[in-house]
Design a protein around this motif. Structure first.
Motif, PDB file in Angstrom:
ATOM      1  N   GLN A 291     116.179 137.183  41.435  1.00 19.25           N
ATOM      2  CA  GLN A 291     115.033 136.419  40.955  1.00 19.25           C
ATOM      3  C   GLN A 291     114.556 135.410  42.011  1.00 19.25           C
ATOM      4  N   ARG A 292     115.502 134.773  42.685  1.00 19.51           N
ATOM      5  CA  ARG A 292     115.124 133.816  43.721  1.00 19.51           C
ATOM      6  C   ARG A 292     114.429 134.520  44.883  1.00 19.51           C
ATOM      7  N   ALA A 293     114.984 135.683  45.277  1.00 24.18           N
ATOM      8  CA  ALA A 293     114.386 136.419  46.391  1.00 24.18           C
ATOM      9  C   ALA A 293     112.983 136.890  46.024  1.00 24.18           C
ATOM     10  N   GLU A 294     112.794 137.373  44.746  1.00 27.92           N
ATOM     11  CA  GLU A 294     111.462 137.823  44.337  1.00 27.92           C
ATOM     12  C   GLU A 294     110.467 136.660  44.332  1.00 27.92           C
ATOM     13  N   ARG A 295     110.910 135.491  43.841  1.00 29.61           N
ATOM     14  CA  ARG A 295     110.026 134.328  43.765  1.00 29.61           C
ATOM     15  C   ARG A 295     109.606 133.876  45.174  1.00 29.61           C
ATOM     16  N   LEU A 296     110.539 133.891  46.124  1.00 29.87           N
ATOM     17  CA  LEU A 296     110.209 133.477  47.487  1.00 29.87           C
ATOM     18  C   LEU A 296     109.370 134.531  48.200  1.00 29.87           C
ATOM     19  N   PHE A 297     109.605 135.816  47.884  1.00 30.77           N
ATOM     20  CA  PHE A 297     108.876 136.897  48.545  1.00 30.77           C
ATOM     21  C   PHE A 297     107.396 136.898  48.147  1.00 30.77           C
ATOM     22  N   HIS A 301     102.619 136.997  50.663  1.00 31.25           N
ATOM     23  CA  HIS A 301     101.274 137.565  50.559  1.00 31.25           C
ATOM     24  C   HIS A 301     100.324 136.694  49.741  1.00 31.25           C
ATOM     25  N   ILE A 302     100.857 135.765  48.937  1.00 32.81           N
ATOM     26  CA  ILE A 302     100.015 134.940  48.064  1.00 32.81           C
ATOM     27  C   ILE A 302     100.137 133.481  48.505  1.00 32.81           C
ATOM     28  N   PRO A 303      99.042 132.787  48.768  1.00 26.20           N
ATOM     29  CA  PRO A 303      99.120 131.360  49.112  1.00 26.20           C
ATOM     30  C   PRO A 303      99.670 130.548  47.946  1.00 26.20           C
ATOM     31  N   LEU A 307      99.366 130.711  43.389  1.00 24.11           N
ATOM     32  CA  LEU A 307     100.506 131.132  42.560  1.00 24.11           C
ATOM     33  C   LEU A 307     100.372 130.563  41.157  1.00 24.11           C
ATOM     34  N   GLU A 308     100.961 131.257  40.195  1.00 25.48           N
ATOM     35  CA  GLU A 308     100.936 130.778  38.817  1.00 25.48           C
ATOM     36  C   GLU A 308     101.825 129.553  38.663  1.00 25.48           C
ATOM     37  N   LYS A 309     101.482 128.712  37.668  1.00 25.47           N
ATOM     38  CA  LYS A 309     102.209 127.460  37.466  1.00 25.47           C
ATOM     39  C   LYS A 309     103.664 127.693  37.067  1.00 25.47           C
ATOM     40  N   LYS A 310     103.942 128.833  36.455  1.00 25.97           N
ATOM     41  CA  LYS A 310     105.303 129.073  35.956  1.00 25.97           C
ATOM     42  C   LYS A 310     106.321 129.183  37.093  1.00 25.97           C
ATOM     43  N   HIS A 311     105.847 129.450  38.319  1.00 25.42           N
ATOM     44  CA  HIS A 311     106.765 129.568  39.444  1.00 25.42           C
ATOM     45  C   HIS A 311     107.156 128.208  40.041  1.00 25.42           C
ATOM     46  N   PHE A 312     106.414 127.159  39.700  1.00 25.24           N
ATOM     47  CA  PHE A 312     106.669 125.839  40.282  1.00 25.24           C
ATOM     48  C   PHE A 312     107.588 125.029  39.389  1.00 25.24           C
ATOM     49  N   ALA A 313     108.377 124.163  40.054  1.00 23.02           N
ATOM     50  CA  ALA A 313     109.206 123.229  39.306  1.00 23.02           C
ATOM     51  C   ALA A 313     108.319 122.137  38.710  1.00 23.02           C
ATOM     52  N   LYS A 314     108.814 121.444  37.687  1.00 28.01           N
ATOM     53  CA  LYS A 314     108.024 120.435  37.004  1.00 28.01           C
ATOM     54  C   LYS A 314     107.711 119.272  37.952  1.00 28.01           C
ATOM     55  N   GLY A 315     106.425 118.975  38.053  1.00 22.21           N
ATOM     56  CA  GLY A 315     105.994 117.837  38.866  1.00 22.21           C
ATOM     57  C   GLY A 315     106.194 118.001  40.350  1.00 22.21           C
TER      58      GLY A 315
END
Length: 518
Positions: A291-297, A301-303, A307-315
């Motif tokens: 999951q970590r590798a997919e999130r970083l990968f 290709h995407i700035p 990216l969708e908000k769900k991929h970011f940590a809170k704040g």
């Protein structure tokens, strides 16, 4: 007696003039060893510093902000509050002088010349490490360790970073003077700023110890002027446009996604590396390895902005830098770039020392510890011998040969080797050899071999102890005659065998064969 302000002024001027004459006298000494020249430079530097400090005191006296000098001159002229009375001022001064000598009857006159001459004999204390060898080499081992343990000092080794991929110290000596080759993103980290500051402080300290007469402030002022022009035009090496204000990550992820084509390849980096990379981008750091590798990968290709908000940590979503943050980053970049410019200038001034350091490191890599210790002791002995007086005349009434240390050998050794016996060799052009050992050894040397070649005689063992040309020619003639008697004759001594096994010499075999008997 020198408590008055005018006497202090006179004494200060005298001190400045004496120190100037001492500097001229110091430079008239022709010193041979590098250590003595370095001590001389530091003595002159100390005298120049004393002249500068004394001159500043004189300037303060002449500015006379508290009007003390003006009042003292007026008092000497007899000007008081009640009027002008020169005689009373004169007698007051005379009374003061008599009172001083009455209270100090045993006061002796100090010879100022001896005091200043002692300055030429003192040895300033200069702190050098053992690796620096009195300023001959640089000692960058601490900075080297700081460099290889930082992210900007790690070489790119493909997909994986091995622990043995650190550069060697000899390679670092070629790289530390080229900060423009480091990626700009890595230069904005606090770790690189501390490293650059430590490197600059060491080079400045080393330059001040080895070149005390150089004006470093003047050199740096010229560097700053040139740097400001380059920064304004965006031509600083390694920094491109100086006024860039675009967002730059505050921390390097240490993972270059261009090297990875699939998520499976990125998983080989490991959990901790992926966590650090995700945290630096403000993304969530939890989940399994995949999951970590997919999130970083996804960021390949995407700035980040898309990216969708769900991929970011809170704040922790990466915001666009505002004007104040961009200005602060530009100021920090400028400070680091200026330190790099000063480092490059110092490396140019210390280029010979850097080359000597490289040669010394390469030489040490081929030596054992015992060989390095013996070499260090030899260098210390050589430095001590250089400081001795070479102009002293050597007392040698017996005209004994000189030894390896430049002094006459002991007389018993002279007699033991028979160095009083003279041997002349006519073949060598009547050259004299002293002692039996030198005489026996000369038969294999070039001078004797050349003489034998001129006589067309081979220099073999048969001609040992032969020094006369006539004897050598006579012996060579007898050897040639003897070789003629013992010469091999193929007609009589070459053997042939027929079909029946009979043995004949060449002549008999040829005759029988012509007659058809064989």
């Amino acid at each position: 007696m020198s408590s008055t302000l005018l006497e202090t002024t006179r004494a200060s001027h005298e001190e400045v003039e004496r120190l100037e004459r001492l500097i001229v006298k110091e430079f008239q000494n022709d010193l041979t060893s590098s250590k003595d020249r370095l001590l001389q430079s530091h003595r002159v530097r100390n005298m120049i510093d004393t002249i500068v400090s004394t001159s500043h005191k004189l300037v303060d006296i002449y500015e006379d902000k508290d009007h003390a000098r003006k009042d003292e001159i007026a008092a000497l002229g007899g000007q008081t509050t009640s009027g002008t009375n020169m005689f009373s001022a004169f007698y007051d001064r005379l009374k003061e002088i008599r009172e001083y000598h009455r209270r100090h009857p045993a006061a002796r006159v100090v010879d100022v010349e001896e005091q200043y001459e002692a300055l030429l004999k003192e040895e300033p204390v200069i702190e050098f490490t053992g690796e620096e060898a009195h300023g001959k080499y640089l000692d960058l081992h601490e900075l080297y360790n700081q460099y290889i343990n930082a992210k900007f000092g790690m070489p790119r080794s493909g997909k994986k970073e091995s622990e043995d991929s650190h550069i060697e110290y000899s390679t670092y000596l070629n790289l530390f003077s080229q900060p423009q080759k480091i990626d700009r993103k890595l230069k904005l980290t606090r770790q690189y700023r501390e490293y650059t500051q430590n490197l600059l402080e060491y080079l400045v300290y080393f330059f001040q110890r080895t070149e005390p007469l150089q004006d470093l402030d003047k050199i740096f002022s010229k560097v700053v002027t040139e740097f400001e022009e380059q920064w304004k035009d965006g031509k600083v090496p390694g920094w491109g446009g100086g006024q860039e204000t675009g967002p730059v990550p505050a921390q390097d992820t240490s993972i270059d996604l261009d090297y990875y084509t699939t998520v499976e390849e990125l998983m080989q980096v490991g959990l901790e590396k992926l966590k650090e990379a995700l945290a630096s981008l403000g993304l969530k750091t939890g989940g399994t390895l995949q999951q970590r590798a997919e999130r970083l990968f996804l960021t390949k290709h995407i700035p980040l902005e898309k990216l969708e908000k769900k991929h970011f940590a809170k704040g922790s979503r990466v915001p666009v830098q505002n004007g104040a943050a961009a200005l602060k980053e530009n100021i920090n970049s400028k400070e680091v770039a200026l330190m790099e410019a000063k480092i490059i200038k110092l490396c140019t001034l210390l280029s010979e020392t850097i080359e000597r350091t490289k040669e010394n490191v390469e030489k040490k890599q081929a030596l054992t510890y015992e060989e390095m210790e013996s070499e260090r002791q030899e260098e210390e002995m050589q430095a001590e011998s250089e400081s001795d007086d070479d102009d002293q005349q050597i007392y040698n009434p017996l005209k004994l040969p000189m030894g390896w240390d430049g002094k006459p050998i002991p007389y018993w050794l002279y007699k033991l080797h028979g160095l009083g016996q003279e041997f002349k060799c006519e073949i060598c052009g009547n050259y004299s050899y002293w002692g039996r050992r030198a005489y026996e050894r000369h038969f294999k040397e070039f001078r004797h071999q050349h003489g034998m070649r001129c006589l067309n005689i081979p220099n073999t063992k048969n001609f040992n102890e032969i020094t006369s040309i006539e004897e050598a020619k006579e012996l060579w003639k007898r050897i040639q005659e003897r070789q003629g008697i013992n010469k091999w004759r193929p007609d009589l001594e070459e053997e042939y065998e027929d079909k029946e096994g009979n043995i004949y010499n060449k002549k008999t075999f040829t005759d029988l064969q012509r007659q058809g008997l064989i």
